[in-house]
Structures are given as C-alpha cells and as structure tokens.
Design a protein around this motif. Structure first.
Motif, PDB file in Angstrom:
ATOM      1  N   LEU A  24      -9.668  -0.779 -13.903  1.00 30.33           N
ATOM      2  CA  LEU A  24     -10.365   0.362 -13.288  1.00 30.33           C
ATOM      3  C   LEU A  24     -10.572   0.121 -11.798  1.00 30.33           C
ATOM      4  CD1 LEU A  24     -13.016   1.172 -16.040  1.00 30.33           C
ATOM      5  CD2 LEU A  24     -10.771   2.218 -15.673  1.00 30.33           C
ATOM      6  N   ASN A  25     -10.905  -1.112 -11.439  1.00 30.90           N
ATOM      7  CA  ASN A  25     -11.064  -1.476 -10.030  1.00 30.90           C
ATOM      8  C   ASN A  25      -9.731  -1.316  -9.298  1.00 30.90           C
ATOM      9  OD1 ASN A  25     -10.922  -4.267  -8.100  1.00 30.90           O
ATOM     10  ND2 ASN A  25     -12.645  -2.883  -7.762  1.00 30.90           N
ATOM     11  N   PHE A  26      -8.652  -1.734  -9.930  1.00 31.54           N
ATOM     12  CA  PHE A  26      -7.304  -1.597  -9.366  1.00 31.54           C
ATOM     13  C   PHE A  26      -6.996  -0.121  -9.091  1.00 31.54           C
ATOM     14  CE2 PHE A  26      -2.859  -0.577 -10.287  1.00 31.54           C
ATOM     15  CZ  PHE A  26      -2.178  -1.407  -9.415  1.00 31.54           C
ATOM     16  N   LEU A  27      -7.274   0.738 -10.074  1.00 35.49           N
ATOM     17  CA  LEU A  27      -7.018   2.173  -9.908  1.00 35.49           C
ATOM     18  C   LEU A  27      -7.876   2.758  -8.789  1.00 35.49           C
ATOM     19  CD1 LEU A  27      -6.843   3.332 -13.638  1.00 35.49           C
ATOM     20  CD2 LEU A  27      -4.924   3.051 -12.057  1.00 35.49           C
ATOM     21  N   ALA A  28      -9.138   2.342  -8.741  1.00 30.95           N
ATOM     22  CA  ALA A  28     -10.059   2.862  -7.719  1.00 30.95           C
ATOM     23  C   ALA A  28      -9.626   2.438  -6.322  1.00 30.95           C
ATOM     24  CB  ALA A  28     -11.483   2.383  -8.005  1.00 30.95           C
ATOM     25  N   GLN A  29      -9.234   1.185  -6.170  1.00 32.29           N
ATOM     26  CA  GLN A  29      -8.837   0.687  -4.855  1.00 32.29           C
ATOM     27  C   GLN A  29      -7.563   1.348  -4.347  1.00 32.29           C
ATOM     28  OE1 GLN A  29      -8.759  -3.598  -5.066  1.00 32.29           O
ATOM     29  NE2 GLN A  29     -10.972  -3.739  -4.785  1.00 32.29           N
ATOM     30  N   ARG A  30      -6.756   1.847  -5.246  1.00 29.51           N
ATOM     31  CA  ARG A  30      -5.517   2.512  -4.844  1.00 29.51           C
ATOM     32  C   ARG A  30      -5.670   4.026  -4.756  1.00 29.51           C
ATOM     33  NH1 ARG A  30      -5.171  -2.224  -6.172  1.00 29.51           N
ATOM     34  NH2 ARG A  30      -3.480  -3.633  -5.614  1.00 29.51           N
ATOM     35  N   GLY A  31      -6.893   4.513  -4.911  1.00 30.20           N
ATOM     36  CA  GLY A  31      -7.184   5.925  -4.678  1.00 30.20           C
ATOM     37  C   GLY A  31      -6.881   6.875  -5.819  1.00 30.20           C
ATOM     38  N   TYR A  32      -6.578   6.362  -6.992  1.00 34.04           N
ATOM     39  CA  TYR A  32      -6.256   7.245  -8.116  1.00 34.04           C
ATOM     40  C   TYR A  32      -7.421   8.157  -8.476  1.00 34.04           C
ATOM     41  CZ  TYR A  32      -1.856   4.913  -9.163  1.00 34.04           C
ATOM     42  OH  TYR A  32      -0.583   4.430  -9.108  1.00 34.04           O
ATOM     43  N   PHE A  33      -8.646   7.641  -8.352  1.00 37.12           N
ATOM     44  CA  PHE A  33      -9.810   8.429  -8.748  1.00 37.12           C
ATOM     45  C   PHE A  33     -10.170   9.511  -7.741  1.00 37.12           C
ATOM     46  CE2 PHE A  33     -11.117   4.387 -11.148  1.00 37.12           C
ATOM     47  CZ  PHE A  33     -10.427   4.791 -12.287  1.00 37.12           C
ATOM     48  N   LYS A  34      -9.479   9.544  -6.609  1.00 36.78           N
ATOM     49  CA  LYS A  34      -9.669  10.610  -5.625  1.00 36.78           C
ATOM     50  C   LYS A  34      -8.665  11.745  -5.841  1.00 36.78           C
ATOM     51  CE  LYS A  34     -11.397   7.469  -2.087  1.00 36.78           C
ATOM     52  NZ  LYS A  34     -11.111   6.844  -0.793  1.00 36.78           N
ATOM     53  N   ASP A  35      -7.676  11.500  -6.677  1.00 29.06           N
ATOM     54  CA  ASP A  35      -6.626  12.472  -6.970  1.00 29.06           C
ATOM     55  C   ASP A  35      -7.113  13.441  -8.058  1.00 29.06           C
ATOM     56  OD1 ASP A  35      -4.376  13.874  -7.753  1.00 29.06           O
ATOM     57  OD2 ASP A  35      -3.123  12.097  -8.044  1.00 29.06           O
ATOM     58  N   LYS A  36      -7.235  14.701  -7.698  1.00 27.47           N
ATOM     59  CA  LYS A  36      -7.748  15.728  -8.613  1.00 27.47           C
ATOM     60  C   LYS A  36      -6.920  15.803  -9.906  1.00 27.47           C
ATOM     61  CE  LYS A  36     -10.443  19.439  -9.112  1.00 27.47           C
ATOM     62  NZ  LYS A  36     -11.798  19.272  -9.576  1.00 27.47           N
ATOM     63  N   ALA A  37      -5.613  15.679  -9.789  1.00 29.61           N
ATOM     64  CA  ALA A  37      -4.752  15.741 -10.971  1.00 29.61           C
ATOM     65  C   ALA A  37      -5.038  14.568 -11.909  1.00 29.61           C
ATOM     66  CB  ALA A  37      -3.282  15.740 -10.560  1.00 29.61           C
TER      67      ALA A  37
END
Length: 120
Positions: A24-37
């Motif tokens: 989850l930290n990996f995904l967050a650091q790469r900006g996935y959680f900012k992607d609306k899709a």
C-alpha cells in the motif's frame, strides 16, 4: 469462460495484496491513490466483501484494508512509510494475540476431552 476466470484470479490476487501495508505504501508513493480511475477500481472491488467471494480469500484482513482505502485521508497517510510500518506492526500483534488465544482454546478442549475420556 476463460476470460472471466482469469479476471477472477487477477482480482483475487490483487485484493489479497492489499493486506500488505508495504505494498500500500508502494502504491501511495507512486501516486496510484491520486488517480480517480484507480480509486474507482478500489470501490468496484468491494464486491469481495460478499460471502460468495470472500470465501476464496486467504488473507481476510485485505477486506479491512480495502474498506479503509475508500477514505481519502487513509490513502494520503499511506505515503508515509511510518504509517505502513505501524499498520504492519499492528497486524503482527493481532496475529500473535489470535494465535495465542487459539492455542489456549485448543489446549483447553484437549484437556476437556482427556478428562471426559478418563471419566468413562
């Protein structure tokens, strides 16, 4: 059919990866959680909470993480490695507590069965 089966397997694997706070930290650091899709995809995956799907999960804590990922504040906090570390530590503590409790229950059951056998 084959396409649905593959989709099921891929989504099952991905949902279970959500149990890993480091991922989850990996995904967050790469900006996935900012992607609306991507956030919409996480919402779509909530169907895994239904018993007909949840029964296939090996790591049920992934459902709790999936639920928390519905909240923007939680997604933002996951950028911080300390947040992921804290979640990881809490999961370990929970697992240890559960394991000890389960062992005590099994021992008590075994002792009770022994007593019942010796009484006969």
């Amino acid at each position: 059919d084959t396409g649905n089966r593959l989709r099921f397997q891929l989504e099952l694997e991905f949902v279970q990866c959500l149990a890993n706070p480091n991922y989850l930290n990996f995904l967050a650091q790469r900006g996935y959680f900012k992607d609306k899709a991507f956030v919409n995809y996480l919402k779509y995956l909530l169907y895994w909470k239904e018993p007909e799907y949840a029964k296939y999960l090996k790591y049920p804590q992934c459902l709790h993480m999936l639920e928390l990922l519905q909240y923007e504040h939680f997604r933002k906090e996951l950028v911080n490695a300390q947040c992921a570390k804290f979640i990881d530590e809490q999961q370990i503590l929970h697992w240890q507590h559960y394991s000890r409790k389960r062992m005590r229950l099994q021992q008590a059951l075994a002792e009770q069965q022994q007593q019942n056998t010796s009484v006969k």
